[in-house]
Write a protein that holds these residues in place. Structure first.
Motif, PDB file in Angstrom:
ATOM      1  N   UNK A 331      -8.082  25.167  38.431  1.00  0.00           N
ATOM      2  CA  UNK A 331      -8.276  26.591  38.728  1.00  0.00           C
ATOM      3  C   UNK A 331      -9.581  27.085  38.121  1.00  0.00           C
ATOM      4  N   UNK A 332      -9.853  26.646  36.883  1.00  0.00           N
ATOM      5  CA  UNK A 332     -11.078  27.075  36.212  1.00  0.00           C
ATOM      6  C   UNK A 332     -12.313  26.603  36.978  1.00  0.00           C
ATOM      7  N   UNK A 333     -12.294  25.361  37.469  1.00  0.00           N
ATOM      8  CA  UNK A 333     -13.434  24.840  38.214  1.00  0.00           C
ATOM      9  C   UNK A 333     -13.684  25.598  39.493  1.00  0.00           C
ATOM     10  N   UNK A 334     -12.598  25.871  40.236  1.00  0.00           N
ATOM     11  CA  UNK A 334     -12.755  26.621  41.489  1.00  0.00           C
ATOM     12  C   UNK A 334     -13.232  28.051  41.199  1.00  0.00           C
ATOM     13  N   UNK A 337     -17.028  28.197  40.339  1.00  0.00           N
ATOM     14  CA  UNK A 337     -17.954  28.116  41.474  1.00  0.00           C
ATOM     15  C   UNK A 337     -17.942  29.408  42.294  1.00  0.00           C
ATOM     16  N   UNK A 338     -16.757  30.006  42.484  1.00  0.00           N
ATOM     17  CA  UNK A 338     -16.681  31.245  43.245  1.00  0.00           C
ATOM     18  C   UNK A 338     -17.363  32.393  42.500  1.00  0.00           C
ATOM     19  N   UNK A 339     -17.110  32.479  41.181  1.00  0.00           N
ATOM     20  CA  UNK A 339     -17.725  33.553  40.395  1.00  0.00           C
ATOM     21  C   UNK A 339     -19.234  33.396  40.340  1.00  0.00           C
ATOM     22  N   UNK A 374     -13.138  33.094  32.783  1.00  0.00           N
ATOM     23  CA  UNK A 374     -14.216  32.440  33.526  1.00  0.00           C
ATOM     24  C   UNK A 374     -15.214  33.466  34.061  1.00  0.00           C
ATOM     25  N   UNK A 375     -14.727  34.569  34.613  1.00  0.00           N
ATOM     26  CA  UNK A 375     -15.628  35.596  35.150  1.00  0.00           C
ATOM     27  C   UNK A 375     -16.499  36.189  34.040  1.00  0.00           C
ATOM     28  N   UNK A 376     -15.915  36.416  32.869  1.00  0.00           N
ATOM     29  CA  UNK A 376     -16.695  36.961  31.758  1.00  0.00           C
ATOM     30  C   UNK A 376     -17.758  35.967  31.294  1.00  0.00           C
ATOM     31  N   UNK A 377     -17.403  34.676  31.274  1.00  0.00           N
ATOM     32  CA  UNK A 377     -18.368  33.659  30.856  1.00  0.00           C
ATOM     33  C   UNK A 377     -19.528  33.569  31.848  1.00  0.00           C
ATOM     34  N   UNK A 378     -19.230  33.639  33.124  1.00  0.00           N
ATOM     35  CA  UNK A 378     -20.275  33.584  34.148  1.00  0.00           C
ATOM     36  C   UNK A 378     -21.178  34.814  34.046  1.00  0.00           C
TER      37      UNK A 378
END
Length: 491
Positions: A331-334, A337-339, A374-378
């Motif tokens: 889930x994190x990988x997908x 890439x989307x974010x 993940x969104x915050x990291x991106x």
């Protein structure tokens, strides 16, 4: 019922377990198909039938002890089964119930018995689903879900099975597990996918407007709702009405929901039921969910028992992310890439340390929390690979003692021999994929040795932590402990 008919497992009562009060009638009234055999021998003969089964076994049978029957069933490695042992109060518990999915201590209330059997039935259905997973569903997800763990593949099959029906579905699970995604998926996989999907969140609508929001209101009233005078039911006509957090409804409104489910008709808010013709020209499929434990709500008197039984016909329980094996990393990988695509960033992969940290964390907020992290990291960083130092410190701390192998370590004397002895080699990550390190297996190795070497390599990568390795492999830690014990005894 035909043998092997998916979704309708037989509940087999063994011995005299139903000869207490009106148990058999209570179970049948609750919609549970019950069969009865007198003793253990007859039960074992019944076990030859290929239907999903739930077994209700008493402490003592005419021809054997109940625990002996449980042991015999486990030795046969029967699939599609869930075993429940009934025990007398005061009897020892540790050894008497070994092999049972659940055990109940007499005297058992009707509500507790029905609930235990329903849960066991759901488990039997899920186990059947794993072996019968539709080949066209794909291994990695289903209508917005991501993950290929056994737990989620079972859920996908359940969702696919119930989608074709118009019966009510009751979705349970912790916050953030994807109950909205589940409801949407059932709607989209059903025959009326193009019809409306209308969601009413019982925690977001003011309590004094819930009745009018769901059922509509009398023409002379002026009530500000998001669903108009006809209510959510009218807006969802021909499609699906999704009632979020149904346990938040008060008891009178629960009764009104129950009557709607039973009759298909309803009376708008503000209209008197006396002499008023109910509205019955709607065709709506109802899906409900709750973050709460519905049985605790029933026991506390906050949720109607009859409504619980009516909703629990097609139950789906979404597992927590911590119980989904390696799904968190996928889930994190997908999500990464989307974010990154949305933000115009370069991220494509997670570093091995980041994957290990994500796999080791329990994720109390489930998928929702993982998405947020993940969104915050991106948003805060950029690069081709997302490293562990770009993640919150509580994730980095999970693998604080793990360090990647240095070039000097690889050149130490004996390093080549160690790699040869393991029969496996680690290949560098592909910067364009997020599948983790690739393992190359030497030709000629036996399947048993390949499994052992793969498991040991994973444990080594997790710094010897079996629980973390189990998370990455998608199995329980007890499985790895048992395998290690068997390897030790085999030396």
């Amino acid at each position: 019922m035909s043998d092997g008919e998916f979704g309708k497992p037989v509940i087999l009562a063994v011995g005299d377990v139903l000869m207490v009060g009106d148990r058999e009638k209570i179970l049948r009234d609750a919609g549970l198909a019950v069969e009865h055999v007198a003793d253990g021998a007859a039960a074992l003969a019944f076990a030859q039938k290929p239907v999903p089964q739930v077994w209700l076994v008493g402490e003592r049978l005419p021809d054997m002890e109940g625990v002996a029957l449980l042991r015999a069933l486990r030795e046969r490695n029967l699939s599609h089964t869930a075993l429940i042992a009934l025990k007398n109060e005061g009897e020892p518990t540790a050894n008497r119930v070994r092999g049972a999915y659940d055990f109940l201590i007499e005297p058992v209330s009707a509500l507790k018995l029905v609930t235990a059997l329903r849960n066991a039935r759901e488990r039997a259905m899920l186990h059947a689903a794993v072996e019968d997973l539709s080949p066209d569903m794909g291994p990695a997800g289903y209508f917005g879900f991501i993950g290929r763990s056994v737990a989620m593949r079972s859920v996908y099959r359940m969702m696919e099975s119930v989608a074709a029906s118009r019966a009510t579905v009751f979705i349970t699970g912790e916050r953030g597990t994807g109950k909205i995604v589940c409801a949407n998926a059932i709607h989209k996989a059903g025959p009326n996918a193009g019809a409306p999907f209308v969601c009413v969140d019982c925690t977001a609508v003011a309590q004094d407007k819930l009745d009018a929001s769901i059922f509509g209101y009398a023409p002379e009233l002026e009530i500000d709702t998001d669903f108009g005078p006809g209510g959510a039911i009218a807006k969802a006509n021909g499609g699906t009405l999704f009632i979020r957090e149904i346990c938040a409804l008060d008891l009178p409104l629960q009764e009104k929901i129950l009557k709607f489910l039973q009759t298909g008709s309803h009376v708008p808010f503000g209209n008197s039921t006396d002499g008023q013709v109910p509205v019955n020209d709607v065709d709506v499929r109802v899906i409900c969910d709750t973050d709460r434990d519905p049985m605790k709500e029933v026991t506390a008197g906050r949720f109607r028992q009859d409504l619980f039984y009516r909703l629990h016909v097609l139950p789906i329980h979404l597992p927590a992310l911590r119980d989904r094996g390696g799904d968190a990393v996928e889930i994190a990988g997908r999500t990464l890439r989307e974010a990154a695509a949305e933000a115009g960033k370069r991220f494509r992969t997670l570093t091995p340390e980041a994957r290990a940290a994500i796999a080791a964390y329990d994720w109390p907020g489930n998928v929702r929390e993982l998405h947020s992290v993940i969104h915050e990291a991106v948003a805060a960083h950029d690069g081709v690979s997302l490293s562990v130092d770009m993640l919150p410190s509580f994730l980095g701390g999970a693998i604080a003692n793990e360090t990647p192998e240095s070039p000097q370590d690889a050149e130490k004397p004996g390093a080549a021999e160690d790699a040869s002895a393991s029969d496996m080699q680690t290949v560098a990550d592909d910067p364009h994929e997020d599948e983790g390190p690739v393992l190359k297996v030497d030709i000629g190795i036996t399947l048993a040795d390949m499994e052992r070497n793969f498991i040991e390599a994973t444990i080594d990568a997790c710094d010897g932590s079996l629980p973390r390795a189990a998370k990455m492999l998608g199995v329980s830690p007890s499985t790895l402990y048992r395998k290690r014990d068997s390897w030790t005894m085999g030396r």
